[in-house]
Design a protein around this motif. Structure first.
Motif, short mmCIF file in Angstrom:
data_model
loop_
_atom_site.label_atom_id
_atom_site.label_comp_id
_atom_site.label_asym_id
_atom_site.label_seq_id
_atom_site.Cartn_x
_atom_site.Cartn_y
_atom_site.Cartn_z
N UNK A 17 0.87 -1.18 0.00
CA UNK A 17 0.00 0.00 0.00
C UNK A 17 0.90 1.22 0.00
N UNK A 18 0.46 2.27 -0.67
CA UNK A 18 1.26 3.49 -0.69
C UNK A 18 0.36 4.70 -0.93
N UNK A 19 0.19 5.51 0.09
CA UNK A 19 -0.57 6.75 -0.06
C UNK A 19 0.42 7.89 0.06
N UNK A 20 0.79 8.50 -1.06
CA UNK A 20 1.84 9.53 -1.04
C UNK A 20 1.61 10.60 0.04
N UNK A 21 2.69 10.88 0.77
CA UNK A 21 2.62 11.94 1.78
C UNK A 21 1.82 11.58 3.01
N UNK A 22 1.31 10.35 3.10
CA UNK A 22 0.50 9.98 4.27
C UNK A 22 0.98 8.70 4.94
N UNK A 23 0.91 7.58 4.23
CA UNK A 23 1.26 6.31 4.87
C UNK A 23 1.66 5.29 3.81
N UNK A 24 2.33 4.23 4.28
CA UNK A 24 2.73 3.16 3.35
C UNK A 24 2.81 1.85 4.12
N UNK A 67 9.67 3.86 5.84
CA UNK A 67 9.42 5.26 6.15
C UNK A 67 10.25 6.20 5.29
N UNK A 68 11.50 5.83 5.06
CA UNK A 68 12.40 6.69 4.29
C UNK A 68 11.93 6.86 2.85
N UNK A 69 11.36 5.79 2.29
CA UNK A 69 10.85 5.89 0.92
C UNK A 69 9.57 6.72 0.88
N UNK A 126 3.91 2.40 8.07
CA UNK A 126 4.41 3.68 8.57
C UNK A 126 3.45 4.81 8.21
N UNK A 127 3.44 5.78 9.10
CA UNK A 127 2.56 6.94 8.91
C UNK A 127 3.41 8.19 9.09
N UNK A 128 3.23 9.13 8.18
CA UNK A 128 4.02 10.36 8.25
C UNK A 128 3.44 11.28 9.32
N UNK A 129 4.28 11.65 10.30
CA UNK A 129 3.81 12.53 11.36
C UNK A 129 4.15 13.98 11.05
N UNK A 130 5.37 14.21 10.62
CA UNK A 130 5.84 15.57 10.32
C UNK A 130 6.71 15.52 9.09
N UNK A 131 6.63 16.60 8.33
CA UNK A 131 7.51 16.70 7.16
C UNK A 131 7.81 18.17 6.94
N UNK A 132 9.08 18.51 6.90
CA UNK A 132 9.46 19.88 6.55
C UNK A 132 10.81 19.87 5.88
N UNK A 133 11.28 21.07 5.53
CA UNK A 133 12.51 21.18 4.76
C UNK A 133 13.68 20.45 5.42
N UNK A 134 13.79 20.54 6.73
CA UNK A 134 14.96 19.98 7.40
C UNK A 134 14.88 18.47 7.60
N UNK A 135 13.67 17.91 7.66
CA UNK A 135 13.56 16.49 7.91
C UNK A 135 12.12 16.05 8.11
N UNK A 136 11.96 14.84 8.64
CA UNK A 136 10.62 14.27 8.78
C UNK A 136 10.59 13.24 9.90
#
Lengths: 157, 138
Positions: A11-18, A54-56, A92-102
């Motif tokens: 499963x892969x939902x861009x910018x949300x979870x995988x 998560x890294x992908x 994995x679920x994306x909690x935070x994402x910004x220029x410096x990291x995630x």
């Protein structure tokens, strides 16, 4: 041995979870040593698999243009041992994402049972920060794997 | 808006989670790097957690500015921060205790400006400003 600790995205939902899976077999070398006579999947490799999933997810959110580097595992809980013959599912679920990291929250399961949980942080590293000239994460082998999973758009495979 | 005490308690909980320290170690005057063992990557982790915990956005460099002096001799000479450098610190780190630092402005001690109290003061200011800007709903 290739340093790829996930077999396939399911499963892969861009910018949300995988969600990715990893099949464990007796043929994998490390089971001989870990542990002798009692093969269990090393938790370090389980964390690597979660971190790759998560890294992908994080890399895709930045169009694979940034170098996503594992920076910190703030918390880990291990609930059960994992054995050869089992299939691990990394969610994995994306909690935070910004220029410096995630940051991502990751859960590993075997047949719907939670075996481990972790909160993993990634830094976006510019090549010049470590004396390189080109991007170094989403290139070569990893790019091939992503193409096999059809994660990269055709022009980028 | 949360009270000063509520902000402080939430900051303590944030640092306990992020830096894996005991709550007793997190005192207002504790320095993030020297006393609590924070490394550079922890600063981003702390920012993420504060954003989530307080429901705010913290722009890059606003709470923890990076490379303030950029090696400019106007601001640093012989390992000491110059009076111009001190002024720059007041601008970039308005919530830090610059007065105490200015008494012995060793560049090597600059990380001591990043304390638990500094984070709390920043948050108090941010949350106040946000409350003042929010539409009244009476």
């Amino acid at each position: 041995m290739r340093w790829i600790w996930i077999d396939r995205f399911v499963e892969f939902e861009p910018g949300r979870r995988a969600k990715a899976i990893k099949n464990l077999t007796q043929a994998e070398d490390y089971f001989r040593e870990h542990l002798p006579g009692y093969p269990i999947f090393p938790i370090s490799l389980l964390l690597e698999g979660l971190a790759q999933t998560g890294g992908i997810l994080v890399g895709e959110a930045g169009n694979f243009e940034r170098n996503v580097v594992l920076a910190k595992i703030a918390s880990v809980q291990v609930h059960a041992e994992v054995y050869p013959g089992q299939q691990l599912e990394y969610e994995v679920e994306l909690l935070d994402l910004r220029e410096e990291g995630a940051t991502v929250r990751g859960i590993a399961r075997v047949q719907a049972q939670v075996v481990a949980e972790a909160e993993i942080m990634f830094a976006h590293v510019r090549p010049e920060q470590i004396g390189l000239q080109e991007n170094f994460v989403f290139s070569g082998e990893l790019k091939k794997l992503l193409a096999l999973n059809r994660l990269l758009p055709p022009g980028k495979r | 808006m949360p009270s000063k005490q509520e902000i402080y308690e939430k900051v303590v909980a944030t640092l306990v989670d992020s830096l894996n320290v005991e709550p007793e170690e997190v005192r207002p005057e504790a320095t993030l790097q020297g006393d609590l063992g924070a490394e550079s990557i922890d600063f981003l982790d702390i920012v993420f957690r504060l954003e989530r915990g307080f429901g705010i956005k913290i722009p890059r460099g606003e709470l923890f500015p990076e490379s303030i002096f950029q090696g400019d001799p106007q601001y640093v000479q012989d390992g000491k921060v110059t009076p111009q450098g001190i002024e720059l610190l007041r601008q970039k780190l308005p919530f830090a205790d610059i007065d105490s630092f200015a008494k012995d402005p060793q560049l090597s001690k600059i990380s001591d400006l990043f304390t638990v109290e500094m984070i709390c003061r920043y948050l108090e200011h941010r949350l106040q400003t946000e409350e003042a800007a929010a539409p009244q709903t009476h």
